[in-house]
Design a protein around this motif. Structure first.
Motif, PDB file in Angstrom:
ATOM      1  N   THR A 166      32.033  35.835  22.151  1.00 24.62           N
ATOM      2  CA  THR A 166      31.150  34.782  22.666  1.00 24.62           C
ATOM      3  C   THR A 166      29.732  35.327  22.716  1.00 24.62           C
ATOM      4  O   THR A 166      29.518  36.491  23.088  1.00 24.62           O
ATOM      5  CB  THR A 166      31.522  34.278  24.080  1.00 24.62           C
ATOM      6  OG1 THR A 166      30.415  33.520  24.606  1.00 24.62           O
ATOM      7  CG2 THR A 166      31.821  35.389  25.072  1.00 24.62           C
ATOM      8  N   ILE A 167      28.785  34.472  22.375  1.00 19.87           N
ATOM      9  CA  ILE A 167      27.389  34.914  22.514  1.00 19.87           C
ATOM     10  C   ILE A 167      27.067  35.178  23.987  1.00 19.87           C
ATOM     11  O   ILE A 167      26.170  35.948  24.292  1.00 19.87           O
ATOM     12  CB  ILE A 167      26.373  33.897  21.928  1.00 19.87           C
ATOM     13  CG1 ILE A 167      26.414  32.554  22.652  1.00 19.87           C
ATOM     14  CG2 ILE A 167      26.560  33.747  20.434  1.00 19.87           C
ATOM     15  CD1 ILE A 167      25.215  31.650  22.356  1.00 19.87           C
ATOM     16  N   GLU A 222      20.196  28.707  30.544  1.00 18.10           N
ATOM     17  CA  GLU A 222      20.592  27.306  30.717  1.00 18.10           C
ATOM     18  C   GLU A 222      21.292  27.077  32.056  1.00 18.10           C
ATOM     19  O   GLU A 222      21.227  25.984  32.609  1.00 18.10           O
ATOM     20  CB  GLU A 222      21.495  26.848  29.570  1.00 18.10           C
ATOM     21  CG  GLU A 222      22.807  27.607  29.483  1.00 18.10           C
ATOM     22  CD  GLU A 222      23.772  27.055  28.441  1.00 18.10           C
ATOM     23  OE1 GLU A 222      23.616  25.904  28.004  1.00 18.10           O
ATOM     24  OE2 GLU A 222      24.690  27.801  28.054  1.00 18.10           O
ATOM     25  N   ARG A 262      23.798  30.483  17.870  1.00 20.07           N
ATOM     26  CA  ARG A 262      25.172  30.790  17.433  1.00 20.07           C
ATOM     27  C   ARG A 262      25.312  30.823  15.913  1.00 20.07           C
ATOM     28  O   ARG A 262      26.402  31.063  15.400  1.00 20.07           O
ATOM     29  CB  ARG A 262      26.144  29.745  17.995  1.00 20.07           C
ATOM     30  CG  ARG A 262      26.195  29.699  19.498  1.00 20.07           C
ATOM     31  CD  ARG A 262      27.559  29.323  20.038  1.00 20.07           C
ATOM     32  NE  ARG A 262      28.178  28.189  19.411  1.00 20.07           N
ATOM     33  CZ  ARG A 262      28.584  27.089  20.054  1.00 20.07           C
ATOM     34  NH1 ARG A 262      28.397  26.981  21.357  1.00 20.07           N
ATOM     35  NH2 ARG A 262      29.186  26.117  19.415  1.00 20.07           N
ATOM     36  N   ARG A 267      37.436  23.192  21.050  1.00 19.22           N
ATOM     37  CA  ARG A 267      37.581  23.558  22.468  1.00 19.22           C
ATOM     38  C   ARG A 267      38.881  22.997  23.050  1.00 19.22           C
ATOM     39  O   ARG A 267      39.030  22.893  24.263  1.00 19.22           O
ATOM     40  CB  ARG A 267      36.363  23.071  23.251  1.00 19.22           C
ATOM     41  CG  ARG A 267      35.062  23.793  22.887  1.00 19.22           C
ATOM     42  CD  ARG A 267      34.052  23.694  24.004  1.00 19.22           C
ATOM     43  NE  ARG A 267      32.780  24.321  23.663  1.00 19.22           N
ATOM     44  CZ  ARG A 267      32.504  25.609  23.847  1.00 19.22           C
ATOM     45  NH1 ARG A 267      33.410  26.408  24.355  1.00 19.22           N
ATOM     46  NH2 ARG A 267      31.312  26.074  23.525  1.00 19.22           N
ATOM     47  N   GLY A 281      23.981  30.639  27.396  1.00 17.52           N
ATOM     48  CA  GLY A 281      24.648  31.709  28.150  1.00 17.52           C
ATOM     49  C   GLY A 281      25.622  31.173  29.171  1.00 17.52           C
ATOM     50  O   GLY A 281      26.171  31.927  29.963  1.00 17.52           O
ATOM     51  N   HIS A 282      25.791  29.836  29.173  1.00 19.46           N
ATOM     52  CA  HIS A 282      26.681  29.173  30.126  1.00 19.46           C
ATOM     53  C   HIS A 282      26.253  29.570  31.535  1.00 19.46           C
ATOM     54  O   HIS A 282      25.075  29.387  31.856  1.00 19.46           O
ATOM     55  CB  HIS A 282      28.138  29.535  29.803  1.00 19.46           C
ATOM     56  CG  HIS A 282      29.109  28.585  30.415  1.00 19.46           C
ATOM     57  ND1 HIS A 282      30.304  28.992  30.940  1.00 19.46           N
ATOM     58  CD2 HIS A 282      29.056  27.249  30.621  1.00 19.46           C
ATOM     59  CE1 HIS A 282      30.956  27.957  31.439  1.00 19.46           C
ATOM     60  NE2 HIS A 282      30.214  26.880  31.245  1.00 19.46           N
ATOM     61  N   HIS A 338      21.936  25.705  19.861  1.00 23.41           N
ATOM     62  CA  HIS A 338      22.973  26.234  18.965  1.00 23.41           C
ATOM     63  C   HIS A 338      22.434  27.101  17.836  1.00 23.41           C
ATOM     64  O   HIS A 338      23.226  27.762  17.152  1.00 23.41           O
ATOM     65  CB  HIS A 338      23.814  25.080  18.399  1.00 23.41           C
ATOM     66  CG  HIS A 338      24.609  24.377  19.466  1.00 23.41           C
ATOM     67  ND1 HIS A 338      24.045  23.433  20.288  1.00 23.41           N
ATOM     68  CD2 HIS A 338      25.889  24.531  19.877  1.00 23.41           C
ATOM     69  CE1 HIS A 338      24.957  23.013  21.151  1.00 23.41           C
ATOM     70  NE2 HIS A 338      26.082  23.661  20.923  1.00 23.41           N
TER      71      HIS A 338
HETATM   72  O1  F6P Z   1      30.008  29.655  25.122  1.00 23.22           O
HETATM   73  C1  F6P Z   1      29.033  29.634  24.157  1.00 23.22           C
HETATM   74  C2  F6P Z   1      28.073  28.515  24.383  1.00 23.22           C
HETATM   75  O2  F6P Z   1      27.149  28.531  23.321  1.00 23.22           O
HETATM   76  C3  F6P Z   1      27.356  28.531  25.723  1.00 23.22           C
HETATM   77  O3  F6P Z   1      26.272  29.430  25.737  1.00 23.22           O
HETATM   78  C4  F6P Z   1      26.959  27.091  25.864  1.00 23.22           C
HETATM   79  O4  F6P Z   1      26.831  26.742  27.218  1.00 23.22           O
HETATM   80  C5  F6P Z   1      28.096  26.355  25.222  1.00 23.22           C
HETATM   81  O5  F6P Z   1      28.736  27.274  24.371  1.00 23.22           O
HETATM   82  C6  F6P Z   1      27.713  25.146  24.418  1.00 23.22           C
HETATM   83  O6  F6P Z   1      28.885  24.507  24.034  1.00 23.22           O
HETATM   84  P1  F6P Z   1      29.030  23.444  22.872  1.00 23.22           P
HETATM   85  O7  F6P Z   1      28.941  24.155  21.569  1.00 23.22           O
HETATM   86  O8  F6P Z   1      30.382  22.863  23.088  1.00 23.22           O
HETATM   87  O9  F6P Z   1      27.910  22.484  23.018  1.00 23.22           O
END
Ligand code: F6P
Length: 350
Positions: free
Chosen positions: A136-137, A233, A277, A76, A181-182, A274
């Motif tokens: 992005t998911i 979330e 993902r 990131r 889903g941020h 996660h």
């Molecule tokens: O942007 C994808 C995502 O999985 C979001 O849904 C989630 O809020 C965030 O990334 C989690 O981030 P990290 O992998 O840095 O914990």
């Protein structure tokens, strides 16, 4: 059109399904169709700043279509604000220097909303040619009908909701499922619809705890002895008092406690996190990632730069990065998914 270009690729931000399909789509078409040289920077913008890369060819690209994650690694890190040791450094000049040292003609940045912003920064502040892809998911990149990663993640969340149904039903429980889903609710709304959730709570619609409580009690009184609550979330109550800004619990943890307390029904929380993902991309994500990836190379071969390759009406089209960066695609109130959920009588918490 030139057959002697060299391009770089990087994957940045959170990983998702379809990244390797995109890398393969870009690199194979660059090599096979245009005779380009292709290198992949490792770990997102950090690899570009640190000049860490590998050459991509048949040996690295073969067999990766079905793999989850990214063979290049991701991070990131932001090029203008990168932590190096105990310092935060602007690495944009380094990135530009490395790009030119490697005689690159273009850089393909694959990422979500943050990556689009970082790519625009590089475009404005350097002489680099940049084309991006939306992944992005969360499905929240502005300017595209879809992002790869989303379809697979919807499948995973839907399967989770399917599985929660049987245990919810056996124990006569309320099962709350927290879905990533941020700050958008695409994943929750879609999997809630596909999985037959009874309550769907998304950030785009602030919830009223009383409305959710009443819908669960009503179901229970009708003899439906279990309920599934799909909660994004990023969900938020409409009343600040219900969940103060300094509340240390996540929205889903808070909501689970409150519903147990208010309804008296036995309630459990499952957080998909996660898991959503991970693993192999769906066929739809493989197709989308490949289609956008090969189009990116066509655009580079034509000399285009400063665009994201978007999916629009089934076609891969270039959209200026200026239009995309800094915007987020949220679910509009009249979106067909929300209309269907409402038509089915599913509680959206408002
Ligand atoms: O942007 C994808 C995502 O999985 C979001 O849904 C989630 O809020 C965030 O990334 C989690 O981030 P990290 O992998 O840095 O914990």
């Amino acid at each position: 059109m030139s057959d002697s270009k060299s391009i770089g690729i990087l994957t940045a931000g959170g990983d998702c399904q379809g990244l390797n399909a995109a890398i393969r789509g870009v690199a194979k078409s660059a090599i096979k169709q245009y005779g380009m040289e292709v290198i992949g920077f490792l770990d997102g913008f950090r690899g570009l700043a640190e000049n860490r890369y590998e050459r991509l060819g048949d040996d690295t690209l073969s067999g990766i279509l079905t793999f989850g994650g990214t063979i290049l690694g991701t991070s990131r890190d932001k090029p203008h604000k990168m932590s190096i040791g105990d310092k935060v450094v602007d690495t944009i000049a380094q990135a530009e220097d490395n790009y030119h040292k490697l005689h690159l003609d273009a850089l393909v940045c694959i990422g979500g909303g943050g990556t689009q912003k970082n790519a625009l920064r590089l475009l404005k502040k350097t002489s680099m040619n940049i084309v991006t892809l939306p992944k992005t998911i969360d499905n929240d990149v502005w300017g595209t009908d879809a992002c790869f990663g989303y379809d697979t993640a919807v499948e995973i969340a839907t399967e989770a909701i399917d599985r929660l149904h049987s245990t919810a039903s056996s124990h006569h429980r309320v099962m709350v499922v927290e879905i990533m889903g941020h700050n958008t609710g695409w994943l929750t709304a879609a999997s809630g619809l596909a999985g037959g959730a009874d309550v769907v709570i998304i950030p785009e619609i602030s919830y009223d705890i009383e409305v959710i409580k009443n819908s669960l009690i009503k179901r229970n009184r009708k003899g439906k002895r279990f309920s599934i609550v799909a909660v994004a979330e990023g969900a938020r109550p409409k009343d600040e008092v219900e969940m103060p800004a300094d509340c240390e619990d996540s929205a889903a943890v808070h909501l689970t406690h409150r519903l147990a307390e208010l309804t008296g029904l036995e309630t459990r929380l499952t957080s998909l996190g996660h898991v959503m993902r991970g693993g192999s991309p769906s066929a739809a994500d493989r197709i989308l990632a490949t289609k956008l990836g090969t189009k990116a190379v066509d655009l580079i071969a034509q000399g285009q730069s400063g665009v994201m390759v978007a999916e629009r009406g089934g076609y891969a089209v270039p959209v200026p990065l200026e239009e995309i960066a800094g915007n987020r695609r949220i679910i509009p109130p009249d979106h067909p998914i929300l209309e269907s959920l409402r038509s089915l009588g599913i509680c959206l918490g408002d």
